[in-house]
Design a protein around this motif. Structure first.
Motif, PDB file in Angstrom:
ATOM      1  N   ASP A  65      17.079  21.244  13.148  1.00 54.38           N
ATOM      2  CA  ASP A  65      16.200  22.406  13.089  1.00 54.38           C
ATOM      3  C   ASP A  65      14.756  21.936  13.008  1.00 54.38           C
ATOM      4  N   GLU A  66      13.890  22.610  13.748  1.00 55.25           N
ATOM      5  CA  GLU A  66      12.463  22.317  13.748  1.00 55.25           C
ATOM      6  C   GLU A  66      11.706  23.608  13.462  1.00 55.25           C
ATOM      7  N   GLN A  67      10.537  23.440  12.866  1.00 59.21           N
ATOM      8  CA  GLN A  67       9.693  24.594  12.614  1.00 59.21           C
ATOM      9  C   GLN A  67       8.786  24.812  13.818  1.00 59.21           C
ATOM     10  N   ALA A  68       8.832  25.997  14.382  1.00 57.77           N
ATOM     11  CA  ALA A  68       7.986  26.363  15.513  1.00 57.77           C
ATOM     12  C   ALA A  68       6.575  26.665  15.006  1.00 57.77           C
ATOM     13  N   PRO A  69       5.576  26.655  15.902  1.00 56.23           N
ATOM     14  CA  PRO A  69       4.191  26.949  15.488  1.00 56.23           C
ATOM     15  C   PRO A  69       4.035  28.271  14.746  1.00 56.23           C
ATOM     16  N   ASP A  70       4.905  29.249  15.052  1.00 56.46           N
ATOM     17  CA  ASP A  70       4.806  30.548  14.373  1.00 56.46           C
ATOM     18  C   ASP A  70       5.509  30.556  13.013  1.00 56.46           C
ATOM     19  N   GLY A  71       6.048  29.399  12.610  1.00 51.91           N
ATOM     20  CA  GLY A  71       6.704  29.301  11.301  1.00 51.91           C
ATOM     21  C   GLY A  71       8.205  29.521  11.343  1.00 51.91           C
ATOM     22  N   SER A  72       8.716  30.013  12.455  1.00 56.99           N
ATOM     23  CA  SER A  72      10.154  30.243  12.563  1.00 56.99           C
ATOM     24  C   SER A  72      10.879  28.914  12.788  1.00 56.99           C
ATOM     25  N   LEU A  73      12.166  28.930  12.509  1.00 57.74           N
ATOM     26  CA  LEU A  73      12.975  27.747  12.758  1.00 57.74           C
ATOM     27  C   LEU A  73      13.639  27.865  14.116  1.00 57.74           C
ATOM     28  N   ARG A  74      13.700  26.741  14.828  1.00 55.86           N
ATOM     29  CA  ARG A  74      14.415  26.713  16.092  1.00 55.86           C
ATOM     30  C   ARG A  74      15.279  25.467  16.111  1.00 55.86           C
ATOM     31  N   ARG A  75      16.353  25.535  16.845  1.00 54.55           N
ATOM     32  CA  ARG A  75      17.284  24.414  16.961  1.00 54.55           C
ATOM     33  C   ARG A  75      16.839  23.536  18.120  1.00 54.55           C
ATOM     34  N   TYR A  76      16.590  22.262  17.839  1.00 53.46           N
ATOM     35  CA  TYR A  76      16.235  21.290  18.876  1.00 53.46           C
ATOM     36  C   TYR A  76      17.492  20.533  19.246  1.00 53.46           C
ATOM     37  N   GLU A  77      17.820  20.513  20.516  1.00 51.86           N
ATOM     38  CA  GLU A  77      19.011  19.808  20.990  1.00 51.86           C
ATOM     39  C   GLU A  77      18.592  18.772  22.016  1.00 51.86           C
ATOM     40  N   THR A  78      19.221  17.600  21.952  1.00 56.52           N
ATOM     41  CA  THR A  78      18.872  16.503  22.834  1.00 56.52           C
ATOM     42  C   THR A  78      20.090  15.630  23.082  1.00 56.52           C
ATOM     43  N   MET A  79      19.987  14.767  24.056  1.00 54.22           N
ATOM     44  CA  MET A  79      21.022  13.771  24.316  1.00 54.22           C
ATOM     45  C   MET A  79      20.424  12.410  23.991  1.00 54.22           C
ATOM     46  N   CYS A  80      21.202  11.610  23.260  1.00 47.81           N
ATOM     47  CA  CYS A  80      20.739  10.289  22.861  1.00 47.81           C
ATOM     48  C   CYS A  80      21.602   9.195  23.462  1.00 47.81           C
ATOM     49  N   THR A  81      20.977   8.112  23.829  1.00 50.66           N
ATOM     50  CA  THR A  81      21.681   6.892  24.200  1.00 50.66           C
ATOM     51  C   THR A  81      21.827   6.067  22.933  1.00 50.66           C
ATOM     52  N   LEU A  82      23.058   5.672  22.633  1.00 51.09           N
ATOM     53  CA  LEU A  82      23.302   4.835  21.466  1.00 51.09           C
ATOM     54  C   LEU A  82      23.147   3.383  21.880  1.00 51.09           C
ATOM     55  N   MET A  83      22.418   2.627  21.055  1.00 52.04           N
ATOM     56  CA  MET A  83      22.106   1.226  21.379  1.00 52.04           C
ATOM     57  C   MET A  83      22.476   0.349  20.193  1.00 52.04           C
ATOM     58  N   ARG A  84      22.836  -0.882  20.491  1.00 49.28           N
ATOM     59  CA  ARG A  84      23.313  -1.810  19.458  1.00 49.28           C
ATOM     60  C   ARG A  84      22.708  -3.195  19.706  1.00 49.28           C
TER      61      ARG A  84
END
Length: 162
Positions: free
Chosen positions: A139-158
């Protein structure tokens, strides 16, 4: 052209540092970092700060020793935007890897967002190898103060640290 040389040190991030880390994320992100600092007391994580002589953090990052058995999992890595591509990320990563070795562990892992090719290039240059992909969200806070869900794809590295 003027060349500026910074003498950097690495230390544990402290709660008092968070007031100087607004460059690393939203207010909600800093609340999350504060929660992680509680885990430092328990020995579950290390949270590092890279600082010049002023003592004010210019980079930060966590190492979670509980996320995966036998592995130091790096997360919440950030370098002040004005100081990126100056070697500070490399300095932070080398210090984090040494902390992992000091725990007797020989593997480091991290997830890098697929829309962040500069970070991935750094990790590859440092010897990290992609081994999987997985979605991530928070969850991230939007500029207007509301919460929004941020979704992304990650590459896992080792990286093998032995």
């Amino acid at each position: 052209m003027v060349e500026v040389v910074l003498r950097l040190s690495v230390r544990d991030l402290a709660s008092a540092d968070l007031a100087h880390c607004g460059w690393s994320g939203s207010e909600q992100h800093l609340v999350s970092v504060a929660r992680q600092l509680e885990r430092v007391r328990l020995g579950e994580v290390d949270y590092l700060a890279v600082c010049p002589a002023s003592g004010v953090p210019v980079a930060k990052g966590g190492i979670d020793y509980c996320a995966k058995e036998g592995v130091g999992t790096l997360w919440q890595l950030a370098v002040h935007p004005a100081l990126q591509s100056c070697g500070i990320g490399t300095f932070l990563m080398e210090a984090a890897e040494q902390r992992i070795r000091n725990r007797g562990l020989r593997q480091a892992e991290l997830g890098v967002e697929e829309n962040n090719p500069r970070a991935r290039a750094l990790y590859e240059r440092l010897g990290y190898v992609a081994f999987d992909r997985q979605p991530d969200s928070w969850d991230e806070q939007a500029p207007d103060g509301s919460l929004r869900r941020y979704e992304t794809m990650c590459t896992l590295m080792r990286k093998d640290l032995s």
